[in-house]
Design an enzyme around this catalytic site. Structure first.
Site, short mmCIF file in Angstrom:
data_model
loop_
_atom_site.label_atom_id
_atom_site.label_comp_id
_atom_site.label_asym_id
_atom_site.label_seq_id
_atom_site.Cartn_x
_atom_site.Cartn_y
_atom_site.Cartn_z
N GLY A 46 -107.54 -30.26 -17.81
CA GLY A 46 -107.87 -29.28 -18.82
C GLY A 46 -109.13 -29.72 -19.53
CD GLN A 51 -111.71 -32.24 -24.16
OE1 GLN A 51 -111.19 -31.31 -23.59
NE2 GLN A 51 -111.46 -33.50 -23.83
CB CYS A 93 -107.55 -36.75 -24.49
SG CYS A 93 -108.79 -35.56 -25.02
CG LEU A 94 -111.23 -35.69 -19.47
CD1 LEU A 94 -112.01 -34.49 -18.94
CD2 LEU A 94 -111.22 -36.81 -18.45
CG HIS A 135 -104.17 -31.91 -24.65
ND1 HIS A 135 -103.78 -33.24 -24.76
CD2 HIS A 135 -105.52 -31.93 -24.60
CE1 HIS A 135 -104.86 -34.01 -24.77
NE2 HIS A 135 -105.93 -33.24 -24.67
CD GLU A 136 -107.35 -28.98 -22.67
OE1 GLU A 136 -108.38 -29.08 -23.37
OE2 GLU A 136 -106.89 -29.94 -22.00
CG HIS A 139 -109.24 -30.63 -27.33
ND1 HIS A 139 -109.78 -31.77 -27.88
CD2 HIS A 139 -108.62 -31.03 -26.20
CE1 HIS A 139 -109.49 -32.81 -27.09
NE2 HIS A 139 -108.78 -32.40 -26.07
CO CO Z 1 -108.01 -33.52 -24.54
#
Ligand code: CO
Length: 172
Positions: A46, A51, A93-94, A135-136, A139
């Protein structure tokens, strides 16, 4: 096509609330393509626009990153209902590299969103996809999964988070 740079914990854009998207269609396509490419290159399931430094309510989700058919593009997603049943699952998470932890979230959700062409969707989802979407969407509201960890886990990762902050400050 080039992939975009992932913003790391400590970058202010990760804490901002993304703006609603009002223009759909051809203008969005190049950015969405870049997001897909970035998610593939970085090995995520995702990715949310903040991000990659864009404070807009855009997220992509793909539990099978190499399968185009499982890709979901979500513009202005809204979680409109959640189950009372919850599940604990390990997330990463990236934007928060090398840190993982269990997060408790509703098991199933109902989410309303627009696709890249501006068409409206409203679906009930559970399992891993419901997990990724929550999760997204976090963000897009400036929330990171580390905010949702237990106090004990937060204490364990405090040093790692501080290191990420310092690394980030050196760069910018
Ligand atoms: Co993330």
């Amino acid at each position: 096509m080039s992939s975009l740079k992932i913003r790391i914990y400590g970058d202010k854009v990760l804490r901002a609330k993304g703006a609603d998207v009002t223009e759909f269609g051809s203008e969005l396509v190049p950015f969405l393509d870049q997001m897909v490419e970035t998610m593939l290159v970085e090995g995520g399931v995702g990715l949310a626009a903040p991000q990659v430094g864009v404070s807009k309510r855009i997220a992509i989700v793909n539990p099978e990153p190499k399968n185009d058919e499982t890709l979901i593009t979500m513009i202005n997603p809204r979680i409109v209902a959640v189950s009372s049943e919850t599940t604990s699952f390990e997330e990463g998470c990236l934007s928060v590299p090398d840190i993982r932890g269990n997060v408790i979230r509703p098991t199933s959700i109902e989410v309303a969103y627009h696709d890249g062409e501006g068409r409206e969707h409203r679906v009930e989802i559970d399992g891993i996809v419901a997990r990724i979407i929550q999760h997204e969407v976090d963000h897009l509201d400036g929330v990171l999964f580390v905010d949702r960890l237990s106090l004990a886990t937060k204490a364990l990762i405090r040093t790692k988070l501080r290191q990420l902050l310092h690394g980030n400050n050196r760069e910018t």
